[in-house]
Design an enzyme around this catalytic site. Structure first.
Site, PDB file in Angstrom:
ATOM      1  N   ASP A   1      56.673 -49.395  11.963  1.00  0.00           N
ATOM      2  CA  ASP A   1      57.996 -49.488  12.588  1.00  0.00           C
ATOM      3  C   ASP A   1      58.678 -50.784  12.140  1.00  0.00           C
ATOM      4  O   ASP A   1      58.006 -51.754  11.787  1.00  0.00           O
ATOM      5  CB  ASP A   1      57.882 -49.573  14.117  1.00  0.00           C
ATOM      6  CG  ASP A   1      57.179 -48.373  14.699  1.00  0.00           C
ATOM      7  OD1 ASP A   1      57.200 -47.310  14.065  1.00  0.00           O
ATOM      8  OD2 ASP A   1      56.608 -48.528  15.804  1.00  0.00           O
TER       9      ASP A   1
HETATM   10  N1  URA Z   1      51.933 -47.368  15.917  1.00  0.00           N
HETATM   11  C1  URA Z   1      53.156 -47.749  16.316  1.00  0.00           C
HETATM   12  O1  URA Z   1      53.546 -47.518  17.436  1.00  0.00           O
HETATM   13  N2  URA Z   1      53.935 -48.396  15.435  1.00  0.00           N
HETATM   14  C2  URA Z   1      53.559 -48.705  14.184  1.00  0.00           C
HETATM   15  O2  URA Z   1      54.315 -49.317  13.437  1.00  0.00           O
HETATM   16  C3  URA Z   1      52.279 -48.300  13.786  1.00  0.00           C
HETATM   17  C4  URA Z   1      51.483 -47.639  14.672  1.00  0.00           C
END
Ligand code: URA
Length: 257
Positions: A129
């Protein structure tokens, strides 16, 4: 078994050697090579060659059709970058998006521009993310990316987190049960290892990669994520790589075999 029959069961050594050397010494036309590794287009290649910018070892290349092994090729006196495929690890900072196209700051802003001009271009191996930091793999090898992101792979990935509310201790057994379901999903999550360091911090090891999985798992037990950092993918960790935020390093993909 009679001698003859035994020899017939052995692979032809010369043939195996020939196939193997063909695979590892994949010679290419110079113009195709310049385009494949992102130096210039095939149309621009004759100009690069006429300007004396390309050599194979000590020999200056004279024609776009000349065949060279990528690992022997020098461009402007430097060896071709990642001649056997691009495999790198980036320590992604917060605020960078894992995308080729979206607006704002992209992870590719942190990487050499030539990587996107390779054919195929460099790509992320999975995604993090925008606000997640940590280990992100980059490659131009489609088979490698497919192997690494396949849902059947179950490669462990470690995420360090902090949360805005305490994580209930029961979450450890709930997440490891293999029965925990995320909101809106029918398929339970694979067993995940949750280790709590304090009330609001710890790490979670997942063997799958669903959308926003760590954030959704922790939110589902009443502990919204404040910060999230991926510290390891399989045996490869930020500690071993000794990367600072925003830095990248070449890696040996064999670490994932
Ligand atoms: N899980 C999440 O919530 N975000 C990420 O970036 C990776 C795994």
């Amino acid at each position: 078994m009679p001698k003859k029959a035994l020899s017939q069961t052995r692979p032809d050594f010369n043939l195996v050697f020939y196939i193997f050397s063909f695979i590892i010494t994949c010679v290419m036309r110079t113009d195709a090579l310049l385009a494949r590794f992102g130096y210039c287009s095939r149309r621009e290649a004759p100009r690069w060659i006429r300007a004396g910018r390309c050599a194979a070892g000590e020999r200056l290349i004279q024609s776009p059709a000349e065949k060279v092994e990528p690992a022997d090729m020098l461009v402007d006196g430097e060896p071709v970058e990642f001649p056997r495929g691009l495999f790198a690890a980036l320590y992604k900072p917060a605020g960078f998006t894992c995308s080729h196209r979206e607006g704002g700051r992209l992870v590719f802003d942190l990487l050499p521009a030539r990587w996107l001009r390779r054919n195929p271009p460099a790509s992320m191996v999975g995604r993090l993310d925008k606000e997640t930091t940590g280990l992100l793999l980059i490659s131009d090898d489609g088979a490698f990316i497919h192997r690494m992101t396949s849902p059947n792979r179950h490669l462990p990935k470690t995420y360090e987190f902090t949360t805005s509310s305490p994580v209930p201790k029961e979450a450890v057994s709930l997440f490891s049960s293999g029965r925990w379901k995320l909101e809106g999903e029918n398929k339970p999550c694979l067993p995940a290892l949750l280790h709590l360091r304090g009330e609001r911090s710890g790490f979670l090891v997942l063997r799958e990669g669903r959308y926003h999985q760590v954030r959704r798992m922790l939110a589902s037990v009443g502990a919204p994520v404040l910060t999230l950092k991926r510290t390891a993918v399989g045996l490869l960790s930020l500690d071993v790589l000794k990367l600072a935020e925003g830095e990248w390093r070449p890696i040996d993909p064999a670490i994932f075999d």
